[in-house]
Motif scaffolding. Structure first.
Motif, PDB file in Angstrom:
ATOM      1  N   GLU A  61      -4.726  25.204  -9.668  1.00  0.00           N
ATOM      2  CA  GLU A  61      -5.682  24.325 -10.362  1.00  0.00           C
ATOM      3  C   GLU A  61      -5.582  24.511 -11.881  1.00  0.00           C
ATOM      4  O   GLU A  61      -5.621  23.540 -12.635  1.00  0.00           O
ATOM      5  N   ILE A  62      -5.408  25.759 -12.309  1.00  0.00           N
ATOM      6  CA  ILE A  62      -5.258  26.010 -13.750  1.00  0.00           C
ATOM      7  C   ILE A  62      -3.987  25.324 -14.264  1.00  0.00           C
ATOM      8  O   ILE A  62      -3.981  24.710 -15.334  1.00  0.00           O
ATOM      9  N   THR A  63      -2.918  25.437 -13.478  1.00  0.00           N
ATOM     10  CA  THR A  63      -1.653  24.797 -13.881  1.00  0.00           C
ATOM     11  C   THR A  63      -1.829  23.280 -13.993  1.00  0.00           C
ATOM     12  O   THR A  63      -1.332  22.648 -14.925  1.00  0.00           O
ATOM     13  N   GLU A  64      -2.618  22.722 -13.074  1.00  0.00           N
ATOM     14  CA  GLU A  64      -2.849  21.277 -13.107  1.00  0.00           C
ATOM     15  C   GLU A  64      -3.650  20.897 -14.360  1.00  0.00           C
ATOM     16  O   GLU A  64      -3.335  19.914 -15.045  1.00  0.00           O
ATOM     17  N   LEU A  65      -4.659  21.703 -14.689  1.00  0.00           N
ATOM     18  CA  LEU A  65      -5.474  21.402 -15.874  1.00  0.00           C
ATOM     19  C   LEU A  65      -4.645  21.545 -17.143  1.00  0.00           C
ATOM     20  O   LEU A  65      -4.778  20.759 -18.082  1.00  0.00           O
ATOM     21  N   GLU A  66      -3.778  22.547 -17.155  1.00  0.00           N
ATOM     22  CA  GLU A  66      -2.893  22.722 -18.312  1.00  0.00           C
ATOM     23  C   GLU A  66      -2.000  21.491 -18.479  1.00  0.00           C
ATOM     24  O   GLU A  66      -1.746  21.043 -19.601  1.00  0.00           O
ATOM     25  N   SER A  67      -1.557  20.945 -17.349  1.00  0.00           N
ATOM     26  CA  SER A  67      -0.659  19.785 -17.434  1.00  0.00           C
ATOM     27  C   SER A  67      -1.413  18.543 -17.923  1.00  0.00           C
ATOM     28  O   SER A  67      -0.805  17.577 -18.357  1.00  0.00           O
ATOM     29  N   LEU A  68      -2.737  18.593 -17.875  1.00  0.00           N
ATOM     30  CA  LEU A  68      -3.518  17.487 -18.455  1.00  0.00           C
ATOM     31  C   LEU A  68      -3.790  17.722 -19.936  1.00  0.00           C
ATOM     32  O   LEU A  68      -3.716  16.815 -20.748  1.00  0.00           O
ATOM     33  N   TRP A  69      -4.144  18.969 -20.289  1.00  0.00           N
ATOM     34  CA  TRP A  69      -4.772  19.220 -21.597  1.00  0.00           C
ATOM     35  C   TRP A  69      -3.900  19.948 -22.631  1.00  0.00           C
ATOM     36  O   TRP A  69      -4.360  20.195 -23.752  1.00  0.00           O
ATOM     37  N   SER A  70      -2.679  20.285 -22.255  1.00  0.00           N
ATOM     38  CA  SER A  70      -1.825  20.958 -23.247  1.00  0.00           C
ATOM     39  C   SER A  70      -1.506  19.984 -24.395  1.00  0.00           C
ATOM     40  O   SER A  70      -1.183  18.831 -24.161  1.00  0.00           O
ATOM     41  N   VAL A  71      -1.608  20.485 -25.632  1.00  0.00           N
ATOM     42  CA  VAL A  71      -1.235  19.633 -26.772  1.00  0.00           C
ATOM     43  C   VAL A  71       0.277  19.611 -26.980  1.00  0.00           C
ATOM     44  O   VAL A  71       0.804  18.701 -27.622  1.00  0.00           O
ATOM     45  N   THR A  72       0.958  20.617 -26.443  1.00  0.00           N
ATOM     46  CA  THR A  72       2.387  20.736 -26.735  1.00  0.00           C
ATOM     47  C   THR A  72       3.313  20.249 -25.613  1.00  0.00           C
ATOM     48  O   THR A  72       4.420  19.801 -25.895  1.00  0.00           O
ATOM     49  N   ASN A  73       2.854  20.331 -24.334  1.00  0.00           N
ATOM     50  CA  ASN A  73       3.731  19.875 -23.242  1.00  0.00           C
ATOM     51  C   ASN A  73       3.900  18.363 -23.296  1.00  0.00           C
ATOM     52  O   ASN A  73       2.912  17.625 -23.204  1.00  0.00           O
TER      53      ASN A  73
END
Ligand code: ADP
Ligand code: MG
Length: 344
Positions: A61-73
């Motif tokens: 779930e954290i990985t999924e949220l990161e894939s939404l909210w990362s400014v750099t990815n």
């Protein structure tokens, strides 16, 4: 350097957390997991007897949220928003909720929290590590690209002026910790503690019914300022001691910006710890109250419910709000610090 520093802080945090109980008392069995995501170290300790797959789910779930909210990815939703160049973008429900909450908190904190500050943050080099003091011209040019009043969110359709960019760095980890806590609870977890960088979430209490002991780091000395005894709550700490650079002028420039000037905030608070039921509120407020400064933070506390504060002033004094009066124990080396109790 940033990563090495963060490993140090994380390890210190872990040592302090695990060092909280007396060596003669055996810790109850726990399931642990450490990982790195959302640009920070994450650690889970679960005391409830649940299958390990519960932790796999939390990590996913954290990985999924990161894939939404990362400014750099480049594949993230925020990246897509930030490169839309004025075109409307359809965003996910989770991102719309995070944005709506962030905009609401901007309003409540008189603009101290501003998730549109990213173009200015870039001008200072905080996003790349190539730090520089921008010229007044560049700064005022970038400031034109900020302002939560220029963000238009209708349902899930987001429109911003070309060049405007969002950065949820000040709220996303707290928001994520609420979502993760909900999932863990839905999967039967009743006793756990986990941290996403400076955001800690305690689910229930320790298996013996006692409070978790949460160490608050001294901003400069890197040791523990003291312990907070808490159950079932979130804790978030902000300050500029983790990410800053020394300019050619010898001055220190921190990563939390004053949205009114676009310059790194020189606050009379060195660190703000916010305790509350909601991780998102704690995270948003720890950043915003740092920007507001001591007097205004205390005033904000008196005018709003739902959280408690532990502030360390530049002068080295502790300001503790009444709800934490009986929860905080200063570490041995800090027992001489003056403690002001703030009442609502
Ligand atoms: P951290 O995420 O480093 O633990 P914070 O929650 O205080 O600490 O968030 C700081 C981050 O928020 C900065 O690195 C930057 O990305 C962003 N930021 C800086 N100033 C502001 C501000 N005034 N409002 C909103 N976000 C900000
Ligand atoms: Mg924050």
């Amino acid at each position: 350097m940033k990563t090495a520093k963060r490993i140090g802080i994380w390890l210190l945090g872990m040592l302090l957390l695990s060092g909280c109980s007396s060596p003669s008392v055996r810790e109850p069995e726990s399931m642990n997991r450490n990982c790195f995501a959302m640009d920070t170290y994450i650690s889970f300790t679960i005391y409830t007897d649940v299958p390990e797959s519960v932790l796999d789910m939390a990590e996913a779930e954290i990985t999924e949220l990161e894939s939404l909210w990362s400014v750099t990815n480049e594949g993230s939703e925020v990246y897509q928003i930030n490169h839309a160049e004025g075109e409307p973008v359809a965003i996910s429900e989770k991102t719309a909720e995070l944005l709506n909450f962030s905009l609401e908190m901007s309003g409540q904190t008189d603009g101290a929290l501003d998730v549109t500050i990213y173009p200015v943050l870039t001008a200072w080099g905080f996003t790349t590590g190539s730090y520089q003091i921008p010229s007044d011209e560049l700064l005022s040019e970038k400031m034109q690209l900020t302002g939560t009043d220029k963000v238009c969110l209708l349902g899930n359709i987001l429109s911003m002026q070309p060049g405007m960019q969002l950065d949820f760095g000040a709220v996303a980890k707290g928001y994520a910790s609420d979502l993760i806590a909900d999932s863990l609870k839905q999967n039967g977890v009743t006793s756990a503690i986990f941290s996403l960088g400076g955001n800690i979430c305690a689910i229930g209490s320790k298996p013996d019914g006692g409070d978790f002991k949460i160490s608050v780091q001294h901003p400069w000395n890197r040791d523990s300022l003291g312990l907070l005894s808490l159950s079932d709550c979130s804790v978030s700490t902000s300050g500029t001691y983790e990410r800053y650079f020394i300019g050619e002028d010898g001055q220190k420039y921190g990563h939390i910006l004053d949205p009114k000037t676009g310059r790194p905030m020189i606050s009379d608070i060195t660190s703000v710890t916010v305790v509350g039921k909601e991780g998102k509120l704690c995270d948003a407020l720890s950043t915003a109250l740092f920007v507001k400064g001591l007097e205004s933070a205390v005033q904000y506390y008196r005018e709003h419910d739902g959280f408690e504060l532990l502030l360390l002033s530049e002068e080295g004094e502790i300001y503790l709000t009444e709800g934490l009066e009986n929860c905080f124990t200063a570490a041995k080396s800090y027992q001489d610090l003056y403690v002001h109790i703030i009442r609502r």
